[in-house]
Design a protein around this motif. Structure first.
Motif, PDB file in Angstrom:
ATOM      1  N   THR A  95       0.832  -1.203   0.000  1.00  0.00           N
ATOM      2  CA  THR A  95       0.000   0.000   0.000  1.00  0.00           C
ATOM      3  C   THR A  95       0.867   1.253   0.000  1.00  0.00           C
ATOM      4  O   THR A  95       0.577   2.223  -0.722  1.00  0.00           O
ATOM      5  CB  THR A  95      -0.929   0.000   1.223  1.00  0.00           C
ATOM      6  N   LEU A  96       1.942   1.237   0.778  1.00  0.00           N
ATOM      7  CA  LEU A  96       2.864   2.376   0.807  1.00  0.00           C
ATOM      8  C   LEU A  96       3.545   2.564  -0.543  1.00  0.00           C
ATOM      9  O   LEU A  96       3.719   3.695  -1.013  1.00  0.00           O
ATOM     10  CB  LEU A  96       3.913   2.177   1.901  1.00  0.00           C
ATOM     11  N   ALA A  97       3.947   1.451  -1.166  1.00  0.00           N
ATOM     12  CA  ALA A  97       4.601   1.536  -2.471  1.00  0.00           C
ATOM     13  C   ALA A  97       3.659   2.114  -3.517  1.00  0.00           C
ATOM     14  O   ALA A  97       4.056   2.936  -4.352  1.00  0.00           O
ATOM     15  CB  ALA A  97       5.094   0.156  -2.899  1.00  0.00           C
ATOM     16  N   GLU A  98       2.400   1.703  -3.484  1.00  0.00           N
ATOM     17  CA  GLU A  98       1.418   2.238  -4.421  1.00  0.00           C
ATOM     18  C   GLU A  98       1.177   3.723  -4.162  1.00  0.00           C
ATOM     19  O   GLU A  98       1.013   4.510  -5.103  1.00  0.00           O
ATOM     20  CB  GLU A  98       0.105   1.467  -4.303  1.00  0.00           C
ATOM     21  N   ARG A  99       1.180   4.100  -2.891  1.00  0.00           N
ATOM     22  CA  ARG A  99       0.999   5.507  -2.541  1.00  0.00           C
ATOM     23  C   ARG A  99       2.168   6.346  -3.052  1.00  0.00           C
ATOM     24  O   ARG A  99       1.976   7.473  -3.540  1.00  0.00           O
ATOM     25  CB  ARG A  99       0.851   5.644  -1.024  1.00  0.00           C
ATOM     26  N   ASN A 100       3.380   5.805  -2.958  1.00  0.00           N
ATOM     27  CA  ASN A 100       4.545   6.523  -3.481  1.00  0.00           C
ATOM     28  C   ASN A 100       4.402   6.788  -4.973  1.00  0.00           C
ATOM     29  O   ASN A 100       4.730   7.879  -5.462  1.00  0.00           O
ATOM     30  CB  ASN A 100       5.820   5.720  -3.222  1.00  0.00           C
ATOM     31  N   ILE A 101       3.925   5.774  -5.705  1.00  0.00           N
ATOM     32  CA  ILE A 101       3.735   5.946  -7.146  1.00  0.00           C
ATOM     33  C   ILE A 101       2.695   7.025  -7.401  1.00  0.00           C
ATOM     34  O   ILE A 101       2.866   7.885  -8.278  1.00  0.00           O
ATOM     35  CB  ILE A 101       3.309   4.609  -7.789  1.00  0.00           C
ATOM     36  N   GLN A 102       1.630   7.013  -6.635  1.00  0.00           N
ATOM     37  CA  GLN A 102       0.575   8.013  -6.797  1.00  0.00           C
ATOM     38  C   GLN A 102       1.105   9.421  -6.526  1.00  0.00           C
ATOM     39  O   GLN A 102       0.795  10.368  -7.256  1.00  0.00           O
ATOM     40  CB  GLN A 102      -0.588   7.711  -5.843  1.00  0.00           C
ATOM     41  N   LEU A 169      10.452   8.328   1.948  1.00  0.00           N
ATOM     42  CA  LEU A 169       9.174   7.674   1.669  1.00  0.00           C
ATOM     43  C   LEU A 169       9.368   6.398   0.859  1.00  0.00           C
ATOM     44  O   LEU A 169       8.685   5.399   1.078  1.00  0.00           O
ATOM     45  CB  LEU A 169       8.238   8.633   0.923  1.00  0.00           C
ATOM     46  N   LEU A 170      10.312   6.415  -0.089  1.00  0.00           N
ATOM     47  CA  LEU A 170      10.603   5.214  -0.868  1.00  0.00           C
ATOM     48  C   LEU A 170      11.199   4.122   0.024  1.00  0.00           C
ATOM     49  O   LEU A 170      10.843   2.945  -0.086  1.00  0.00           O
ATOM     50  CB  LEU A 170      11.559   5.543  -2.014  1.00  0.00           C
ATOM     51  N   LEU A 171      12.096   4.524   0.917  1.00  0.00           N
ATOM     52  CA  LEU A 171      12.710   3.554   1.824  1.00  0.00           C
ATOM     53  C   LEU A 171      11.689   3.003   2.811  1.00  0.00           C
ATOM     54  O   LEU A 171      11.768   1.840   3.220  1.00  0.00           O
ATOM     55  CB  LEU A 171      13.868   4.214   2.582  1.00  0.00           C
ATOM     56  N   ARG A 172      10.723   3.831   3.190  1.00  0.00           N
ATOM     57  CA  ARG A 172       9.705   3.398   4.148  1.00  0.00           C
ATOM     58  C   ARG A 172       8.956   2.163   3.641  1.00  0.00           C
ATOM     59  O   ARG A 172       8.679   1.230   4.402  1.00  0.00           O
ATOM     60  CB  ARG A 172       8.722   4.527   4.419  1.00  0.00           C
ATOM     61  N   ALA A 173       8.647   2.138   2.354  1.00  0.00           N
ATOM     62  CA  ALA A 173       7.900   1.014   1.795  1.00  0.00           C
ATOM     63  C   ALA A 173       8.711  -0.274   1.791  1.00  0.00           C
ATOM     64  O   ALA A 173       8.151  -1.371   1.744  1.00  0.00           O
ATOM     65  CB  ALA A 173       7.439   1.345   0.377  1.00  0.00           C
ATOM     66  N   LEU A 174      10.044  -0.159   1.864  1.00  0.00           N
ATOM     67  CA  LEU A 174      10.906  -1.348   1.807  1.00  0.00           C
ATOM     68  C   LEU A 174      11.488  -1.709   3.163  1.00  0.00           C
ATOM     69  O   LEU A 174      12.171  -2.726   3.288  1.00  0.00           O
ATOM     70  CB  LEU A 174      12.066  -1.099   0.832  1.00  0.00           C
ATOM     71  N   ARG A 175      11.206  -0.911   4.167  1.00  0.00           N
ATOM     72  CA  ARG A 175      11.881  -1.085   5.461  1.00  0.00           C
ATOM     73  C   ARG A 175      11.740  -2.484   6.050  1.00  0.00           C
ATOM     74  O   ARG A 175      12.721  -3.067   6.497  1.00  0.00           O
ATOM     75  CB  ARG A 175      11.376  -0.027   6.450  1.00  0.00           C
ATOM     76  N   PRO A 176      10.530  -3.078   6.100  1.00  0.00           N
ATOM     77  CA  PRO A 176      10.426  -4.405   6.715  1.00  0.00           C
ATOM     78  C   PRO A 176      10.707  -5.556   5.751  1.00  0.00           C
ATOM     79  O   PRO A 176      10.551  -6.710   6.125  1.00  0.00           O
ATOM     80  CB  PRO A 176       8.945  -4.461   7.171  1.00  0.00           C
ATOM     81  N   ALA A 177      11.069  -5.260   4.506  1.00  0.00           N
ATOM     82  CA  ALA A 177      11.176  -6.305   3.493  1.00  0.00           C
ATOM     83  C   ALA A 177      12.274  -7.317   3.833  1.00  0.00           C
ATOM     84  O   ALA A 177      13.249  -7.003   4.512  1.00  0.00           O
ATOM     85  CB  ALA A 177      11.455  -5.686   2.121  1.00  0.00           C
ATOM     86  N   VAL A 178      12.090  -8.532   3.338  1.00  0.00           N
ATOM     87  CA  VAL A 178      13.055  -9.609   3.562  1.00  0.00           C
ATOM     88  C   VAL A 178      14.360  -9.302   2.845  1.00  0.00           C
ATOM     89  O   VAL A 178      14.367  -8.873   1.685  1.00  0.00           O
ATOM     90  CB  VAL A 178      12.481 -10.945   3.044  1.00  0.00           C
ATOM     91  N   TYR A 179      15.473  -9.526   3.539  1.00  0.00           N
ATOM     92  CA  TYR A 179      16.782  -9.234   2.953  1.00  0.00           C
ATOM     93  C   TYR A 179      17.023 -10.093   1.714  1.00  0.00           C
ATOM     94  O   TYR A 179      16.765 -11.291   1.716  1.00  0.00           O
ATOM     95  CB  TYR A 179      17.896  -9.496   3.965  1.00  0.00           C
ATOM     96  N   SER A 180      17.515  -9.450   0.661  1.00  0.00           N
ATOM     97  CA  SER A 180      17.890 -10.156  -0.563  1.00  0.00           C
ATOM     98  C   SER A 180      18.789  -9.248  -1.376  1.00  0.00           C
ATOM     99  O   SER A 180      18.907  -8.051  -1.100  1.00  0.00           O
ATOM    100  CB  SER A 180      16.649 -10.536  -1.383  1.00  0.00           C
TER     101      SER A 180
END
Length: 237
Positions: A95-102, A169-180
């Motif tokens: 949802t955050l990632a979609e909001r960033n695009i918007q 804001l871009l980093l916020r959408a990825l903050r909890p993401a699984v490391y890869s």
């Protein structure tokens, strides 16, 4: 069926030391030993190892490890709620990632930042309050070079510009993401992003969303192997 460590290692394309580490860390049930002292694995162990391989890309090793330890204790409901919590978190990230695009498409400020829309500079406390990101995370991002700040000449406090807020804001959408590796590349792209290049920012925002879509599919695959393991252990009603 009893299997040697080398048999499972070849089947799953893992090292025998990885198998031992999983057992040592309690991710799979203890094994019996042959008369010569070698570990003896069963079909049940294979199911555990396959579940680890399938779940880790989508849920990360911390969650995967906790889930499988609970499965061994027959705490199925607790294990499934852990998985559900991570899935809910992924949906929030999406949802955050979609909001960033918007935001980038409309060039309108995030509604959560309306109170500071006309403010050119924000303190770390203000950024934290408006984005719900802990100050410690913002300081870490600055320390590793993902974002930059200026200093208030009067008191030396960190100040972040509106352009740096775009990166945050871009980093916020990825903050909890699984490391890869993909996640590392995305964060590096954000760090190197020209904050005045809106088209580049749009591309990174879309890449971030695509990454989360990929993780969602990885989670589905992991869940299928967890379900198979639970069925094998007769843990489902």
């Amino acid at each position: 069926m009893n299997l040697r460590p080398i048999d499972i290692a070849r089947k799953l394309k893992l090292s025998t030391s990885a198998l031992r580490n999983y057992e040592t860390n309690g991710l799979v049930p203890p094994t019996q030993r042959s008369s010569s002292g070698y570990r003896i694995y069963t079909e049940e162990h294979i199911a555990y190892f396959e579940c680890i391989q399938a779940m880790a890309p989508g849920f990360g090793m911390d969650v995967t490890s906790e889930v499988l330890r609970k499965i061994q204790l027959k705490e199925v409901d607790a294990a499934l709620w852990l998985v559900n919590d991570r899935q809910a978190g992924l949906h929030r990230d999406k949802t955050l990632a979609e909001r960033n695009i918007q935001i980038l498409e409309t060039q309108e400020p995030d509604t959560s930042l309306d109170s500071n829309a006309k403010k050119e500079w924000m303190t770390i406390g203000e950024v934290s309050a408006e984005t719900s990101i802990p100050s410690s995370a913002i300081r870490h991002w600055e320390k590793v070079g993902l974002i930059t700040s200026s200093r208030d000449p009067e008191n030396g406090y960190r100040l972040f510009s509106r352009s740096q807020m775009r990166k945050i804001l871009l980093l916020r959408a990825l903050r909890p993401a699984v490391y890869s590796v993909d996640l590392v590349d995305l964060k590096q792209a954000i760090a190197e992003m020209d904050v005045h290049d809106v088209e580049h920012a749009k591309k990174i925002a879309q890449d971030s969303l695509n990454y989360l879509v990929k993780i969602n599919k990885e989670q589905l695959r992991g869940m299928s192997y967890l379900y198979r393991l639970c069925r094998l252990l007769n843990l489902l009603d």
